[in-house]
Scaffold this active site. Sequence first.
Site, mmCIF file in Angstrom:
data_model
loop_
_atom_site.group_PDB
_atom_site.id
_atom_site.type_symbol
_atom_site.label_atom_id
_atom_site.label_comp_id
_atom_site.label_asym_id
_atom_site.label_seq_id
_atom_site.Cartn_x
_atom_site.Cartn_y
_atom_site.Cartn_z
ATOM 1 N N GLY A 6 41.349 41.297 40.209
ATOM 2 C CA GLY A 6 41.609 40.074 39.459
ATOM 3 C C GLY A 6 42.631 40.248 38.352
ATOM 4 C CB THR A 7 45.013 42.976 37.510
ATOM 5 O OG1 THR A 7 45.497 43.076 38.853
ATOM 6 C CG2 THR A 7 44.045 44.091 37.236
ATOM 7 C CB SER A 59 46.616 50.659 34.109
ATOM 8 O OG SER A 59 46.417 51.829 34.881
ATOM 9 C CG HIS A 60 46.105 48.455 39.639
ATOM 10 N ND1 HIS A 60 45.380 47.294 39.632
ATOM 11 C CD2 HIS A 60 47.407 48.095 39.741
ATOM 12 C CE1 HIS A 60 46.207 46.259 39.740
ATOM 13 N NE2 HIS A 60 47.433 46.720 39.809
ATOM 14 N NE ARG A 82 37.678 38.266 43.803
ATOM 15 C CZ ARG A 82 38.765 37.713 44.352
ATOM 16 N NH1 ARG A 82 39.934 38.332 44.282
ATOM 17 N NH2 ARG A 82 38.682 36.538 44.950
ATOM 18 C CB SER A 90 41.316 39.375 47.420
ATOM 19 O OG SER A 90 42.490 39.101 46.674
ATOM 20 C CE1 TYR A 145 39.612 36.643 39.970
ATOM 21 C CE2 TYR A 145 37.904 35.687 41.357
ATOM 22 C CZ TYR A 145 39.220 35.738 40.939
ATOM 23 O OH TYR A 145 40.141 34.871 41.475
ATOM 24 N N GLY A 197 42.244 33.752 45.410
ATOM 25 C CA GLY A 197 41.539 33.860 44.146
ATOM 26 C C GLY A 197 40.185 33.190 44.137
#
Length: 233
Positions: A6-7, A59-60, A82, A90, A145, A197
Amino acid sequence: CLVYAGTGLLQEVVYLVSQGADPDEIGLMNIDEQLPVLEYPQPGLDIIKELTSPRLIKSHLPYRFLPSDLHNGNSKVIYMARNPKDLVVSYYQFHRSLRTMSYRGTFQEFCRRFMNDKLGYGSWFEHVQEFWEHHMDANVLFLKYEDMHKDLATMVEQLVRFLGVSYDKAQLETMVEHCHQLIDQCCNAEALPVGRGRVGLWKDIFTVSMNEKFDLVYKQKMGKCDLTFDFYL
């Protein structure tokens, strides 16, 4: 620092709240330039270091790979988790939409790779649990999320307090409305495949047997963790 699921949506909400902006303003800008990705070669660490404080960086990366300033409390971390069933759908749609290296396998194969920790950035199960272990740290705000869709007003209030920005009651109500507008635009955009989303994506694509297998793997890998998700919004 915004991390994982959900970034894309969260970065816009955070920018709205931190800057007192509105959705139309975001629509006219390249939001990725305002929130550079820490681990990407462009724009690069040197340029990120030159940004004016307070900087917004995305960042991930897993918690253990984040800069030491985040571990010792000198910087703030907003983490969004999420529910993994929606996330894998997604993520699959995202991989299929890539112009280069587009994924051409089936969703079943992709989901199997997800459950076996064979996708980019490693195991989601380890990633989310590692951050959850720090969710009570003063410099960490752990968000879900689904809560952004279920109770956006509360989430905006959390962000306002965490970011240290000031709004009166009327301004806060306006900001919540702006964030609602932004989320509606993002989740209903025609450019997004099958409303990527949206909450509850997984129910449209998981078979009964896939769901049973996923639940089993989830229980095995998350059984000792007290983090919970709402799968049935």
